[in-house]
Design a protein around this motif. Sequence first.
Motif, mmCIF file in Angstrom:
data_model
loop_
_atom_site.group_PDB
_atom_site.id
_atom_site.type_symbol
_atom_site.label_atom_id
_atom_site.label_comp_id
_atom_site.label_asym_id
_atom_site.label_seq_id
_atom_site.Cartn_x
_atom_site.Cartn_y
_atom_site.Cartn_z
ATOM 1 N N LEU A 87 3.599 7.642 0.273
ATOM 2 C CA LEU A 87 4.072 8.613 -0.715
ATOM 3 C C LEU A 87 3.160 9.816 -0.902
ATOM 4 O O LEU A 87 3.525 10.760 -1.600
ATOM 5 N N ALA A 88 1.977 9.798 -0.287
ATOM 6 C CA ALA A 88 1.069 10.932 -0.438
ATOM 7 C C ALA A 88 1.517 12.094 0.451
ATOM 8 O O ALA A 88 1.949 11.895 1.594
ATOM 9 N N ASP A 128 0.859 -1.178 0.000
ATOM 10 C CA ASP A 128 0.000 0.000 0.000
ATOM 11 C C ASP A 128 0.898 1.231 0.000
ATOM 12 O O ASP A 128 1.370 1.697 1.050
ATOM 13 N N LEU A 129 1.155 1.765 -1.191
ATOM 14 C CA LEU A 129 2.112 2.848 -1.349
ATOM 15 C C LEU A 129 1.536 4.225 -1.049
ATOM 16 O O LEU A 129 2.271 5.150 -0.689
ATOM 17 N N ASP A 130 0.238 4.388 -1.201
ATOM 18 C CA ASP A 130 -0.351 5.716 -1.083
ATOM 19 C C ASP A 130 -0.102 6.377 0.269
ATOM 20 O O ASP A 130 0.286 7.553 0.311
ATOM 21 N N ALA A 137 5.157 1.533 -9.998
ATOM 22 C CA ALA A 137 4.095 2.018 -9.108
ATOM 23 C C ALA A 137 4.566 3.205 -8.272
ATOM 24 O O ALA A 137 3.817 4.163 -8.054
ATOM 25 N N VAL A 138 5.805 3.147 -7.798
ATOM 26 C CA VAL A 138 6.350 4.258 -7.018
ATOM 27 C C VAL A 138 6.527 5.487 -7.902
ATOM 28 O O VAL A 138 6.216 6.620 -7.500
ATOM 29 N N GLU A 148 4.810 6.369 -10.430
ATOM 30 C CA GLU A 148 3.501 6.961 -10.713
ATOM 31 C C GLU A 148 3.041 7.884 -9.589
ATOM 32 O O GLU A 148 2.246 8.805 -9.825
ATOM 33 N N ARG A 149 3.547 7.651 -8.396
ATOM 34 C CA ARG A 149 3.066 8.375 -7.217
ATOM 35 C C ARG A 149 4.032 9.423 -6.693
ATOM 36 O O ARG A 149 3.702 10.126 -5.728
ATOM 37 N N CYS A 150 5.216 9.514 -7.281
ATOM 38 C CA CYS A 150 6.260 10.332 -6.689
ATOM 39 C C CYS A 150 6.862 11.286 -7.724
ATOM 40 O O CYS A 150 7.226 10.856 -8.826
#
Length: 311
Positions: A178-179, A173-175, A198-199, A201-203
């Motif tokens: 990294l949020a 659960d990366l959100d 995936a990382v 995409e969020r960072c």
Amino acid sequence: MTLYEAELVVGPRESVADGVLALTLRHPSGADLPAWRPGAHVDVVLGPGLERQYSLCGDPADRGTWRIAVLREADGRGGSAYVHGRLAPGDRVRVRGPRNHFALEPAPRYRFVAGGIGITPILPMLAAAEAAGAEWTLLYGGRTRASMAFVEELGRYGDRVRIAPQDETGLLDLDPVLAALPAGTLVYCCGPEPLLDAVQERCPPRLLRVERFRPREAEPGGNTEFEVVLDRSGRTLVVTPDVSVLDTVRAAGIEVLYSCTEGTCGTCETDVLEGVPEHRDSVLTEAERESGETMLICVSRCRGKRLVLDL
């Protein structure tokens, strides 16, 4: 730059997870090994045509030994099978390095994300961040708890480390990690390609540092012919569309260091004196790419008609 290269002695082997061996390397005379910083790796020559890169995962203050960890890969290319099946304490292997394209940059806070054997370069980063007084957390995933290396060693960091085996918790659960990153945070990630994607995409790219075990897919586009001028050798070579710079240089009888030939290890990094490289590697940072000061000649090419290299 001349790299350290020596025959080192293999020390005791330790099982640190299902299918993962940690072992140490030392100089036969007991001499100090070169200093290194977290994120560094070494090239280990296991036999003819069998050279692999392994992250250093020990204590940089220990100048007497280097520690590496090797995952047994069932569908690998032979390196891990050799280490697990044939490399014994007391054996000697040729080792070159260290080199570092994943260095821990100073920051007030870090978010570390590791997947599987990707914990190896990050392990010494945790100790360095701790010693620097930085605020940090680690999210560490793997298939099962038993397959995840150094879990016991990580226990000393308490709740700053979250161990998340997939069979217990599902995908990472990366959100929450990294949020809304606080100002001054850097994110370091190493692991399989889906995790890196995936990382990413969020960072934001300016905050993210990654290390890959496999080359990222090249962008589609045809190769063109160009000239390479070897400044030290006084030679001008033509690189045809179907041949790499590395192979062209080697065919001309010029000795250069190389290993993976797929742009992931950094062994063939070469200074660019003139011209604009077309970077296709999985090693250099965006800032290094923009500077155009070096290139990995095993995969990268030229954006124009001519490159001048320090060879």
